[in-house]
Design a protein around this motif. Structure first.
Motif, mmCIF file in Angstrom:
data_model
loop_
_atom_site.group_PDB
_atom_site.id
_atom_site.type_symbol
_atom_site.label_atom_id
_atom_site.label_comp_id
_atom_site.label_asym_id
_atom_site.label_seq_id
_atom_site.Cartn_x
_atom_site.Cartn_y
_atom_site.Cartn_z
ATOM 1 N N UNK A 1 -72.979 -40.024 -54.731
ATOM 2 C CA UNK A 1 -71.760 -39.492 -55.154
ATOM 3 C C UNK A 1 -72.091 -38.326 -54.636
ATOM 4 N N UNK A 2 -70.461 -38.175 -53.690
ATOM 5 C CA UNK A 2 -70.705 -36.993 -52.125
ATOM 6 C C UNK A 2 -70.550 -35.884 -52.842
ATOM 7 N N UNK A 3 -70.986 -35.294 -52.379
ATOM 8 C CA UNK A 3 -70.779 -32.948 -52.973
ATOM 9 C C UNK A 3 -69.301 -32.882 -52.208
ATOM 10 N N UNK A 4 -67.774 -32.616 -53.005
ATOM 11 C CA UNK A 4 -66.749 -32.165 -52.634
ATOM 12 C C UNK A 4 -66.178 -30.935 -53.380
ATOM 13 N N UNK A 11 -62.258 -32.356 -65.278
ATOM 14 C CA UNK A 11 -61.244 -30.838 -64.725
ATOM 15 C C UNK A 11 -60.490 -31.212 -63.953
ATOM 16 N N UNK A 12 -60.136 -31.778 -63.199
ATOM 17 C CA UNK A 12 -58.721 -31.700 -62.562
ATOM 18 C C UNK A 12 -57.675 -31.735 -63.837
ATOM 19 N N UNK A 58 -69.669 -28.132 -61.888
ATOM 20 C CA UNK A 58 -70.195 -30.161 -61.027
ATOM 21 C C UNK A 58 -70.996 -29.405 -59.888
ATOM 22 N N UNK A 59 -70.114 -28.526 -59.660
ATOM 23 C CA UNK A 59 -70.740 -28.449 -57.533
ATOM 24 C C UNK A 59 -72.163 -27.613 -57.783
ATOM 25 N N UNK A 66 -78.007 -23.955 -60.715
ATOM 26 C CA UNK A 66 -78.950 -23.979 -62.367
ATOM 27 C C UNK A 66 -78.249 -25.479 -62.359
ATOM 28 N N UNK A 67 -79.851 -25.720 -63.542
ATOM 29 C CA UNK A 67 -79.090 -27.833 -64.200
ATOM 30 C C UNK A 67 -79.388 -27.049 -65.546
#
Length: 67
Positions: A1-4, A11-12, A58-59, A66-67
């Motif tokens: 999974x890439x951080x975008x 969410x979108x 999510x980011x 934060x976990x």
């Protein structure tokens, strides 16, 4: 999974749906002059804010915050 930084998934969906509801309610308010549309605009804004908060969470998780 890439951080975008672009919102994805649920969410979108919330962000777009909230914006669409706000737009439709604004047009409804201008056409009918009913005050109830202002409540619908506020509800759409709340949905949109929830989407942005979900995206921010999510980011933070992807970046190891934060976990």
């Amino acid at each position: 999974m890439s951080a975008t930084s672009a919102p994805q998934g649920f969410a979108l969906l919330l962000i777009v749906l909230g914006g669409a509801v706000m737009l439709a309610a604004t047009v409804g308010s201008l056409v009918t002059h009913e005050h109830v549309w202002k409540v619908v605009v506020a509800g759409g804004g709340a949905v949109q804010v929830a989407g942005w908060l979900l995206h921010a969470r999510r980011l933070r998780r992807l970046r190891g915050g934060a976990r």
